[in-house]
Design a protein around this motif. Structure first.
Motif, PDB file in Angstrom:
ATOM      1  N   SER A  79     -25.723 -27.041  -1.970  1.00 37.11           N
ATOM      2  CA  SER A  79     -24.651 -26.039  -1.900  1.00 37.11           C
ATOM      3  C   SER A  79     -23.675 -26.244  -0.746  1.00 37.11           C
ATOM      4  O   SER A  79     -22.460 -26.066  -0.923  1.00 37.11           O
ATOM      5  CB  SER A  79     -25.254 -24.628  -1.805  1.00 37.11           C
ATOM      6  OG  SER A  79     -25.948 -24.455  -0.585  1.00 37.11           O
ATOM      7  N   ILE A  80     -24.173 -26.615   0.432  1.00 42.69           N
ATOM      8  CA  ILE A  80     -23.280 -26.725   1.588  1.00 42.69           C
ATOM      9  C   ILE A  80     -22.276 -27.870   1.419  1.00 42.69           C
ATOM     10  O   ILE A  80     -21.060 -27.661   1.598  1.00 42.69           O
ATOM     11  CB  ILE A  80     -24.087 -26.875   2.902  1.00 42.69           C
ATOM     12  CG1 ILE A  80     -25.025 -25.675   3.103  1.00 42.69           C
ATOM     13  CG2 ILE A  80     -23.147 -27.024   4.086  1.00 42.69           C
ATOM     14  CD1 ILE A  80     -24.324 -24.323   3.115  1.00 42.69           C
ATOM     15  N   PRO A  81     -22.702 -29.090   1.050  1.00 44.61           N
ATOM     16  CA  PRO A  81     -21.697 -30.139   0.798  1.00 44.61           C
ATOM     17  C   PRO A  81     -20.738 -29.773  -0.329  1.00 44.61           C
ATOM     18  O   PRO A  81     -19.534 -30.056  -0.241  1.00 44.61           O
ATOM     19  CB  PRO A  81     -22.550 -31.360   0.419  1.00 44.61           C
ATOM     20  CG  PRO A  81     -23.885 -31.109   1.029  1.00 44.61           C
ATOM     21  CD  PRO A  81     -24.078 -29.633   0.943  1.00 44.61           C
ATOM     22  N   ALA A  82     -21.257 -29.140  -1.401  1.00 46.03           N
ATOM     23  CA  ALA A  82     -20.388 -28.756  -2.518  1.00 46.03           C
ATOM     24  C   ALA A  82     -19.370 -27.714  -2.062  1.00 46.03           C
ATOM     25  O   ALA A  82     -18.202 -27.752  -2.474  1.00 46.03           O
ATOM     26  CB  ALA A  82     -21.228 -28.196  -3.671  1.00 46.03           C
ATOM     27  N   THR A  83     -19.791 -26.800  -1.204  1.00 43.43           N
ATOM     28  CA  THR A  83     -18.878 -25.793  -0.664  1.00 43.43           C
ATOM     29  C   THR A  83     -17.770 -26.441   0.155  1.00 43.43           C
ATOM     30  O   THR A  83     -16.584 -26.129  -0.015  1.00 43.43           O
ATOM     31  CB  THR A  83     -19.663 -24.794   0.215  1.00 43.43           C
ATOM     32  OG1 THR A  83     -20.556 -24.043  -0.607  1.00 43.43           O
ATOM     33  CG2 THR A  83     -18.730 -23.839   0.941  1.00 43.43           C
ATOM     34  N   LEU A  84     -18.144 -27.344   1.056  1.00 43.02           N
ATOM     35  CA  LEU A  84     -17.159 -28.003   1.914  1.00 43.02           C
ATOM     36  C   LEU A  84     -16.192 -28.845   1.090  1.00 43.02           C
ATOM     37  O   LEU A  84     -14.977 -28.855   1.353  1.00 43.02           O
ATOM     38  CB  LEU A  84     -17.878 -28.870   2.953  1.00 43.02           C
ATOM     39  CG  LEU A  84     -18.752 -28.101   3.952  1.00 43.02           C
ATOM     40  CD1 LEU A  84     -19.505 -29.075   4.858  1.00 43.02           C
ATOM     41  CD2 LEU A  84     -17.909 -27.142   4.788  1.00 43.02           C
ATOM     42  N   LEU A  85     -16.705 -29.547   0.087  1.00 45.04           N
ATOM     43  CA  LEU A  85     -15.846 -30.376  -0.770  1.00 45.04           C
ATOM     44  C   LEU A  85     -14.884 -29.507  -1.569  1.00 45.04           C
ATOM     45  O   LEU A  85     -13.687 -29.839  -1.696  1.00 45.04           O
ATOM     46  CB  LEU A  85     -16.705 -31.216  -1.710  1.00 45.04           C
ATOM     47  CG  LEU A  85     -15.953 -32.158  -2.654  1.00 45.04           C
ATOM     48  CD1 LEU A  85     -15.140 -33.170  -1.869  1.00 45.04           C
ATOM     49  CD2 LEU A  85     -16.921 -32.868  -3.608  1.00 45.04           C
ATOM     50  N   THR A  86     -15.378 -28.384  -2.095  1.00 40.18           N
ATOM     51  CA  THR A  86     -14.523 -27.473  -2.863  1.00 40.18           C
ATOM     52  C   THR A  86     -13.422 -26.893  -1.994  1.00 40.18           C
ATOM     53  O   THR A  86     -12.263 -26.803  -2.397  1.00 40.18           O
ATOM     54  CB  THR A  86     -15.366 -26.335  -3.477  1.00 40.18           C
ATOM     55  OG1 THR A  86     -16.415 -26.908  -4.266  1.00 40.18           O
ATOM     56  CG2 THR A  86     -14.513 -25.447  -4.356  1.00 40.18           C
ATOM     57  N   LEU A  87     -13.779 -26.488  -0.763  1.00 40.11           N
ATOM     58  CA  LEU A  87     -12.786 -25.958   0.178  1.00 40.11           C
ATOM     59  C   LEU A  87     -11.722 -27.005   0.498  1.00 40.11           C
ATOM     60  O   LEU A  87     -10.526 -26.706   0.540  1.00 40.11           O
ATOM     61  CB  LEU A  87     -13.476 -25.503   1.469  1.00 40.11           C
ATOM     62  CG  LEU A  87     -14.231 -24.175   1.416  1.00 40.11           C
ATOM     63  CD1 LEU A  87     -15.129 -24.031   2.638  1.00 40.11           C
ATOM     64  CD2 LEU A  87     -13.255 -23.009   1.333  1.00 40.11           C
ATOM     65  N   GLY A 163     -22.728 -23.432  -4.994  1.00 32.16           N
ATOM     66  CA  GLY A 163     -21.763 -23.628  -3.915  1.00 32.16           C
ATOM     67  C   GLY A 163     -20.330 -23.651  -4.424  1.00 32.16           C
ATOM     68  O   GLY A 163     -19.440 -23.022  -3.846  1.00 32.16           O
ATOM     69  N   ILE A 164     -20.105 -24.372  -5.527  1.00 30.37           N
ATOM     70  CA  ILE A 164     -18.761 -24.446  -6.108  1.00 30.37           C
ATOM     71  C   ILE A 164     -18.323 -23.074  -6.610  1.00 30.37           C
ATOM     72  O   ILE A 164     -17.204 -22.612  -6.324  1.00 30.37           O
ATOM     73  CB  ILE A 164     -18.736 -25.475  -7.254  1.00 30.37           C
ATOM     74  CG1 ILE A 164     -18.985 -26.884  -6.709  1.00 30.37           C
ATOM     75  CG2 ILE A 164     -17.394 -25.420  -7.995  1.00 30.37           C
ATOM     76  CD1 ILE A 164     -19.226 -27.934  -7.778  1.00 30.37           C
ATOM     77  N   MET A 165     -19.217 -22.395  -7.345  1.00 33.76           N
ATOM     78  CA  MET A 165     -18.862 -21.102  -7.925  1.00 33.76           C
ATOM     79  C   MET A 165     -18.590 -20.048  -6.855  1.00 33.76           C
ATOM     80  O   MET A 165     -17.610 -19.292  -6.912  1.00 33.76           O
ATOM     81  CB  MET A 165     -19.986 -20.622  -8.850  1.00 33.76           C
ATOM     82  CG  MET A 165     -19.703 -19.299  -9.534  1.00 33.76           C
ATOM     83  SD  MET A 165     -21.012 -18.811 -10.678  1.00 33.76           S
ATOM     84  CE  MET A 165     -20.823 -20.056 -11.952  1.00 33.76           C
ATOM     85  N   VAL A 166     -19.455 -20.009  -5.847  1.00 36.51           N
ATOM     86  CA  VAL A 166     -19.304 -19.014  -4.784  1.00 36.51           C
ATOM     87  C   VAL A 166     -18.033 -19.267  -3.979  1.00 36.51           C
ATOM     88  O   VAL A 166     -17.319 -18.335  -3.620  1.00 36.51           O
ATOM     89  CB  VAL A 166     -20.549 -19.019  -3.867  1.00 36.51           C
ATOM     90  CG1 VAL A 166     -20.300 -18.220  -2.596  1.00 36.51           C
ATOM     91  CG2 VAL A 166     -21.748 -18.433  -4.609  1.00 36.51           C
ATOM     92  N   THR A 167     -17.723 -20.528  -3.696  1.00 31.34           N
ATOM     93  CA  THR A 167     -16.535 -20.845  -2.905  1.00 31.34           C
ATOM     94  C   THR A 167     -15.255 -20.463  -3.624  1.00 31.34           C
ATOM     95  O   THR A 167     -14.294 -19.980  -3.009  1.00 31.34           O
ATOM     96  CB  THR A 167     -16.503 -22.349  -2.569  1.00 31.34           C
ATOM     97  OG1 THR A 167     -17.732 -22.705  -1.922  1.00 31.34           O
ATOM     98  CG2 THR A 167     -15.341 -22.680  -1.643  1.00 31.34           C
ATOM     99  N   ILE A 168     -15.231 -20.634  -4.935  1.00 30.79           N
ATOM    100  CA  ILE A 168     -14.024 -20.326  -5.705  1.00 30.79           C
ATOM    101  C   ILE A 168     -13.906 -18.833  -5.994  1.00 30.79           C
ATOM    102  O   ILE A 168     -12.812 -18.261  -5.919  1.00 30.79           O
ATOM    103  CB  ILE A 168     -14.012 -21.112  -7.027  1.00 30.79           C
ATOM    104  CG1 ILE A 168     -13.928 -22.614  -6.749  1.00 30.79           C
ATOM    105  CG2 ILE A 168     -12.854 -20.677  -7.918  1.00 30.79           C
ATOM    106  CD1 ILE A 168     -14.025 -23.474  -7.985  1.00 30.79           C
ATOM    107  N   SER A 169     -15.024 -18.185  -6.299  1.00 32.45           N
ATOM    108  CA  SER A 169     -14.939 -16.802  -6.794  1.00 32.45           C
ATOM    109  C   SER A 169     -15.670 -15.774  -5.948  1.00 32.45           C
ATOM    110  O   SER A 169     -15.497 -14.577  -6.165  1.00 32.45           O
ATOM    111  CB  SER A 169     -15.522 -16.745  -8.218  1.00 32.45           C
ATOM    112  OG  SER A 169     -16.930 -16.958  -8.186  1.00 32.45           O
ATOM    113  N   SER A 170     -16.509 -16.206  -4.991  1.00 31.37           N
ATOM    114  CA  SER A 170     -17.375 -15.368  -4.146  1.00 31.37           C
ATOM    115  C   SER A 170     -18.525 -14.743  -4.930  1.00 31.37           C
ATOM    116  O   SER A 170     -19.258 -13.908  -4.407  1.00 31.37           O
ATOM    117  CB  SER A 170     -16.582 -14.261  -3.420  1.00 31.37           C
ATOM    118  OG  SER A 170     -16.333 -13.145  -4.256  1.00 31.37           O
ATOM    119  N   VAL A 171     -18.722 -15.126  -6.179  1.00 36.33           N
ATOM    120  CA  VAL A 171     -19.741 -14.530  -7.046  1.00 36.33           C
ATOM    121  C   VAL A 171     -20.746 -15.594  -7.464  1.00 36.33           C
ATOM    122  O   VAL A 171     -20.379 -16.752  -7.652  1.00 36.33           O
ATOM    123  CB  VAL A 171     -19.087 -13.913  -8.305  1.00 36.33           C
ATOM    124  CG1 VAL A 171     -20.146 -13.337  -9.239  1.00 36.33           C
ATOM    125  CG2 VAL A 171     -18.103 -12.828  -7.917  1.00 36.33           C
ATOM    126  N   GLY A 172     -22.003 -15.203  -7.649  1.00 38.71           N
ATOM    127  CA  GLY A 172     -22.986 -16.100  -8.244  1.00 38.71           C
ATOM    128  C   GLY A 172     -24.215 -16.375  -7.410  1.00 38.71           C
ATOM    129  O   GLY A 172     -25.253 -16.751  -7.941  1.00 38.71           O
TER     130      GLY A 172
END
Length: 266
Positions: A79-87, A163-172
């Motif tokens: 989740s953390i790498p996916a979050t950073l990449l999405t951001l 990570g991707i879903m939460v970063t884009i929508s804050s949900v999941g």
């Protein structure tokens, strides 16, 4: 307007205290549709709101020794790498300038519908799998979670998806994460599922929220108003939760989420 934000925080805090779900699922739509906040700012602010509101849960569960930290670590590896990449991708393509408002709203709608489905169907899915033991598809799913290597890889992949879903929508991070953990780790107790899910969700939302802050999509004054309402709201909700049937509250919350999700999509 300030009192409106405080009351919104109070309402969401009560819902989280009663059901354990609803922080991002309710607050982001309220900010977008109720207060006309730009979607990227609503998501960024809500991520830090959710991280702070639920952070006390980690300490409480840690003291009782019910957090499965190995599972948290596997989820975080994805989740953390996916979050950073999405951001990074969203910032590169103009997130702070409001370029992704439609994408965020659509992603929010999908995430809300998935979350509401998870709330409504969690028990039914478990009963269906038990009833269909012997079916090739069900056997393949059971084999997946029995093989430790495959289960570890799927846990990491689950973290990446969250990570991707939460970063884009804050949900999941809440309901969806809990449902997947329930399937992958059937020997974990219910309280361990909840504790492990929260232990992963708080740092995930915190990192994603800080990332949004770095690109200017967090409204700090708005965050303070929301917290002023939500922190006492959680205390109130926790007291109400022991008096109101969970069988009533979760379906009600699920219906609200699916209706808001449909509105986001259309």
């Amino acid at each position: 307007m300030e009192w409106g934000f405080i009351l919104a925080g109070l309402f969401v805090g009560i819902m989280v205290g009663m059901t354990g779900v609803g922080g991002g699922s309710l607050m982001t739509p309220i900010l977008i549709f109720g207060f006309s906040i730009q979607p990227a700012i609503a998501v960024g602010t809500d991520l830090l709101f959710a991280a702070i509101t639920k952070s006390g849960g980690i300490w409480a569960y840690w003291r009782h020794g019910v957090v499965q930290w190995k599972v948290v670590w596997k989820l975080a590896v994805g989740s953390i790498p996916a979050t950073l990449l999405t951001l990074w991708m969203m910032n590169l393509t103009g997130m702070h300038e409001g370029e992704h408002s439609e994408i965020i709203t659509k992603a929010l709608g999908i995430a809300l519908i998935l979350t509401s489905s998870a709330l409504l169907l969690k028990g039914w899915i478990g009963r269906l799998l038990r009833a269909q033991e012997g079916h090739p598809v069900v056997n393949a799913l059971y084999k997946l979670r029995q093989d430790e290597g495959h289960k570890a890889m799927f846990t990491v992949a689950t973290g990446a998806g969250l990570g991707i879903m939460v970063t884009i929508s804050s949900v999941g991070a809440g309901a969806l994460g809990a449902v997947i953990l329930l399937f992958l780790y059937p020997r974990m107790k219910g309280v361990e599922i909840v504790a492990t899910d929260i232990a992963h969700a708080v740092p995930l939302t915190f990192v994603a929220g800080l990332g949004h802050s770095a690109v200017g999509t967090v409204d700090w004054s708005l965050l303070l108003y929301l917290l002023a309402g939500s922190l006492p709201g959680i205390v109130i909700g926790s007291h109400l939760g022991v008096r109101i049937s969970d069988q009533l509250m979760r379906p009600l919350l699920a219906v609200i989420l699916v209706l808001v999700g449909i509105k986001c999509l259309f």
